[in-house]
Design a protein around this motif. Sequence first.
Motif, mmCIF file in Angstrom:
data_model
loop_
_atom_site.group_PDB
_atom_site.id
_atom_site.type_symbol
_atom_site.label_atom_id
_atom_site.label_comp_id
_atom_site.label_asym_id
_atom_site.label_seq_id
_atom_site.Cartn_x
_atom_site.Cartn_y
_atom_site.Cartn_z
ATOM 1 N N PRO A 76 83.346 1.595 -8.637
ATOM 2 C CA PRO A 76 82.406 0.325 -8.684
ATOM 3 C C PRO A 76 82.346 -0.388 -9.934
ATOM 4 N N ASP A 77 82.044 0.639 -10.957
ATOM 5 C CA ASP A 77 81.669 0.092 -12.258
ATOM 6 C C ASP A 77 82.726 -0.504 -13.418
ATOM 7 N N ALA A 78 84.051 -0.295 -12.626
ATOM 8 C CA ALA A 78 85.076 -0.656 -13.383
ATOM 9 C C ALA A 78 85.109 -2.311 -13.781
ATOM 10 N N PRO A 79 85.328 -2.730 -14.870
ATOM 11 C CA PRO A 79 85.251 -4.117 -15.434
ATOM 12 C C PRO A 79 86.033 -4.994 -14.521
ATOM 13 N N GLU A 80 86.973 -4.784 -13.786
ATOM 14 C CA GLU A 80 87.671 -5.678 -12.802
ATOM 15 C C GLU A 80 86.701 -5.726 -11.653
ATOM 16 N N THR A 81 86.144 -4.656 -11.230
ATOM 17 C CA THR A 81 85.232 -4.612 -9.946
ATOM 18 C C THR A 81 84.070 -5.494 -10.488
ATOM 19 N N GLN A 82 83.433 -5.303 -11.493
ATOM 20 C CA GLN A 82 82.205 -6.145 -12.091
ATOM 21 C C GLN A 82 82.593 -7.686 -12.147
ATOM 22 N N ALA A 83 83.873 -7.902 -12.517
ATOM 23 C CA ALA A 83 84.087 -9.404 -12.615
ATOM 24 C C ALA A 83 84.022 -10.020 -11.362
ATOM 25 N N VAL A 84 84.665 -8.965 -10.110
ATOM 26 C CA VAL A 84 84.680 -9.858 -8.765
ATOM 27 C C VAL A 84 83.231 -9.891 -8.285
ATOM 28 N N VAL A 85 82.433 -8.967 -8.778
ATOM 29 C CA VAL A 85 81.067 -8.933 -8.230
ATOM 30 C C VAL A 85 80.249 -10.148 -8.775
ATOM 31 N N ALA A 86 80.516 -10.322 -10.100
ATOM 32 C CA ALA A 86 79.731 -11.428 -10.959
ATOM 33 C C ALA A 86 80.409 -12.912 -10.321
ATOM 34 N N ARG A 87 81.549 -12.805 -10.145
ATOM 35 C CA ARG A 87 82.412 -14.197 -9.698
ATOM 36 C C ARG A 87 81.726 -14.528 -8.101
ATOM 37 N N HIS A 88 81.550 -13.475 -7.421
ATOM 38 C CA HIS A 88 81.165 -14.079 -6.058
ATOM 39 C C HIS A 88 79.499 -13.827 -5.888
ATOM 40 N N GLY A 89 78.997 -13.272 -6.598
ATOM 41 C CA GLY A 89 77.554 -13.236 -6.439
ATOM 42 C C GLY A 89 76.917 -11.981 -5.494
ATOM 43 N N LEU A 90 77.561 -11.077 -5.710
ATOM 44 C CA LEU A 90 77.616 -9.849 -4.861
ATOM 45 C C LEU A 90 76.309 -9.103 -5.279
ATOM 46 N N VAL A 91 75.781 -8.409 -4.547
ATOM 47 C CA VAL A 91 74.579 -7.432 -4.851
ATOM 48 C C VAL A 91 74.852 -6.051 -4.140
ATOM 49 N N ARG A 92 74.909 -5.001 -5.263
ATOM 50 C CA ARG A 92 74.963 -3.656 -4.687
ATOM 51 C C ARG A 92 74.032 -3.222 -3.630
ATOM 52 N N TRP A 93 74.259 -2.550 -2.741
ATOM 53 C CA TRP A 93 73.406 -2.121 -1.592
ATOM 54 C C TRP A 93 73.235 -0.806 -1.618
ATOM 55 N N ARG A 94 72.114 -0.053 -1.929
ATOM 56 C CA ARG A 94 71.873 1.195 -1.793
ATOM 57 C C ARG A 94 72.633 2.189 -2.354
ATOM 58 N N ALA A 95 73.027 1.828 -3.741
ATOM 59 C CA ALA A 95 74.072 2.718 -4.281
ATOM 60 C C ALA A 95 73.733 4.092 -4.552
ATOM 61 N N ASN A 96 72.494 4.583 -4.830
ATOM 62 C CA ASN A 96 72.085 5.735 -5.187
ATOM 63 C C ASN A 96 72.022 6.604 -3.732
ATOM 64 N N GLU A 97 71.720 6.194 -2.578
ATOM 65 C CA GLU A 97 71.484 6.718 -1.320
ATOM 66 C C GLU A 97 72.938 7.012 -0.679
ATOM 67 N N VAL A 98 73.771 5.884 -0.887
ATOM 68 C CA VAL A 98 75.020 5.976 0.101
ATOM 69 C C VAL A 98 76.278 6.772 -0.674
ATOM 70 N N GLU A 99 76.503 6.373 -1.849
ATOM 71 C CA GLU A 99 77.679 6.626 -2.656
ATOM 72 C C GLU A 99 77.913 8.191 -2.938
ATOM 73 N N GLU A 100 76.542 8.957 -3.116
ATOM 74 C CA GLU A 100 76.739 10.400 -3.263
ATOM 75 C C GLU A 100 77.299 11.148 -2.018
ATOM 76 N N ARG A 101 77.011 10.509 -0.943
ATOM 77 C CA ARG A 101 77.418 11.350 0.454
ATOM 78 C C ARG A 101 78.751 10.879 1.016
ATOM 79 N N SER A 102 79.136 9.446 0.878
ATOM 80 C CA SER A 102 80.145 9.023 1.855
ATOM 81 C C SER A 102 81.240 8.510 1.052
ATOM 82 N N LEU A 103 81.355 8.329 -0.273
ATOM 83 C CA LEU A 103 82.522 7.857 -1.009
ATOM 84 C C LEU A 103 82.681 6.602 -0.679
ATOM 85 N N LEU A 104 81.575 5.829 -0.253
ATOM 86 C CA LEU A 104 81.827 4.407 0.191
ATOM 87 C C LEU A 104 80.778 3.439 -0.843
#
Length: 132
Positions: free
Chosen positions: A98-126
């Motif tokens: 998620p923090d890779a430059p190419e991912t961040q470029a897509v996120v910025a280009r499309h105005g995406l907002v990360r959702w519950r990163a601390n709660e979800v990613e540690e347990r689900s690999l999503l």
Amino acid sequence: LAVLFGLHCPGGVMTCDITPDGLGDPHILDLHRRLGVRFERADCRDPAVAARMVSRLARPRFILCDDGDKPAEFALYAGLLESGDMIAVHDVGSEFFPDAPETQAVVARHGLVRWRANEVEERSLLAFWTTR
């Protein structure tokens, strides 16, 4: 994963695969049929296929990227989202970063907002994003 989502959202899940016999396992295909999971034999990274599949989903849409090239799939489908939609990517930390430059470029280009990163990613690999 389509079966899992089909259990929670009967009739609201669509998946695609390029293999000639669908998913190859008649039991999985039978589960898809019984749960109302729509299956399309196609290349999910073909822009025309992606646009067609997304247009057939009820709003708000949830897109799960779990193909072989997750960064490419994320970039393609992120561009098809509308306000209120959500996108997630599987295999965080091994096939998708998620923090890779190419991912961040897509996120910025499309105005995406990360959702519950601390709660979800540690347990689900999503990793999840929503649209603004």
